[in-house]
Design an enzyme around this catalytic site. Structure first.
Site, short mmCIF file in Angstrom:
data_model
loop_
_atom_site.label_atom_id
_atom_site.label_comp_id
_atom_site.label_asym_id
_atom_site.label_seq_id
_atom_site.Cartn_x
_atom_site.Cartn_y
_atom_site.Cartn_z
N GLU A 1 0.81 -1.00 -0.13
CA GLU A 1 -0.01 -0.06 0.11
C GLU A 1 1.03 1.28 0.03
OE1 GLU A 1 -3.88 1.60 2.61
OE2 GLU A 1 -2.15 0.59 3.82
N LYS B 1 -10.37 0.32 -1.75
CA LYS B 1 -10.41 -0.01 -0.57
C LYS B 1 -11.82 -0.06 0.21
CE LYS B 1 -7.74 0.43 3.75
NZ LYS B 1 -6.78 1.11 4.14
N CYS C 1 -4.96 -3.73 2.94
CA CYS C 1 -4.56 -3.36 4.33
C CYS C 1 -5.67 -3.62 5.38
CB CYS C 1 -3.97 -2.00 4.37
SG CYS C 1 -3.06 -1.43 5.79
#
Length: 282
Positions: free
Chosen positions: A44, A116, A157
């Site tokens: 990321e 995300k 993440c």
């Protein structure tokens, strides 16, 4: 498809310098290609980590901008697929961006993108408060795609803490490999990084590739590191010797192992449908 395919995962310390980060990524792409990897996964914020609030918004670009075009050229020049996530993609207005996981093929074409879903709004033990939603537009779509390393499921993440996403990727969309590019904080990484990744691998019977940011980016931000590649049995098969160093780890995706683990412990067949749980009386 071959019985096994080599992959690589990067570990790096991105800073607030697009050119310096690109130089690091370029070197790692060449290393991965020389090692025979068909895919290299970056962490990321691979292209930029700001020093001040608002820095990421200032450099955010559309996917057809010069930053991403540079990474497309890296893939094409080394004839390798790249997993780039998350990238600071320009959002719906100047105050928002998307934390976007971008997949580029060996010809330099963008094959797929994932924004995300779960945003990092957390008061981390030790005093740091994060509010990703204040400048990031949350994604709404689950993304899988076919590739030389099998069917890949995309995430970024903090998504790692939500097993239902990975259950969807495996059991509803047939993922074989789960990508988790990350920049875990030092505190949360020490406590939870490896155990969460191994749990996702075990419960989905997928390979998990987790490229990680590592070390101090600036005076205010530090990442845990420890890039990992984990097999469907939960065994770590790829890891750098130093969890803070810049480099790559390499492992082979063994499709026969995926099939064997799933055949011997057929959890896909044993799962209960959603309707079952609605009917269960407490």
């Amino acid at each position: 498809m071959a019985s096994s395919v080599r992959v690589a995962a990067a570990q790096m310390t991105s800073i607030n310098d697009l050119a310096a980060n690109f130089s690091t990524c370029s070197r790692l792409v060449k290393e991965a290609a020389a090692a025979g990897a068909k895919l290299l996964c970056f962490p990321e914020s691979f292209s930029y980590v700001g020093s001040l609030d608002g820095d990421s918004l200032k450099i955010a670009e559309p996917l057809d901008g010069p930053i991403m075009k540079g990474y497309c050229s890296l893939a094409r020049e080394s004839n390798i697929w790249l997993s780039l996530g998350g990238f600071q993609e320009k959002g719906f207005d100047d105050g928002h961006l998307r934390n976007t996981h971008v997949i580029i093929d060996e010809a330099g074409n963008i094959r797929s993108t994932y924004s995300k879903i779960f945003l990092f709004d957390v008061d981390v033990p030790g005093g740091t408060i994060y509010k990703e939603s204040s400048f990031t537009e949350a994604g709404k779509d689950i993304v899988v795609l076919d590739s030389p390393i099998g069917c890949m499921g995309l995430s970024v993440c903090y998504d790692l803490r939500f097993p239902e996403l990975y259950q969807q990727l495996r059991f509803n969309h047939d993922a074989q490999v789960l990508l988790v590019p990350s920049a875990f904080t030092k505190v949360t990484g020490q406590a939870h990084w490896e155990i969460l990744l191994r749990a996702r691998a075990i419960e989905t019977q997928c390979y998990v590739i987790a490229a990680a940011q590592a070390g101090k980016h600036n005076d205010k931000r530090e990442s845990y590191g420890d890039t990992l590649i984990i097999d469907p049995w939960g065994t770590v098969v790829g890891r750098l010797p130093d969890r803070l160093s810049t480099g790559i780890t390499v492992a082979d995706i063994d499709f026969s192992l995926i099939d064997s683990v799933r055949a011997k412990m057929p959890i896909a067949k044993h799962r209960k449908p959603a309707e079952f749980w609605k009917s269960v009386c407490l």
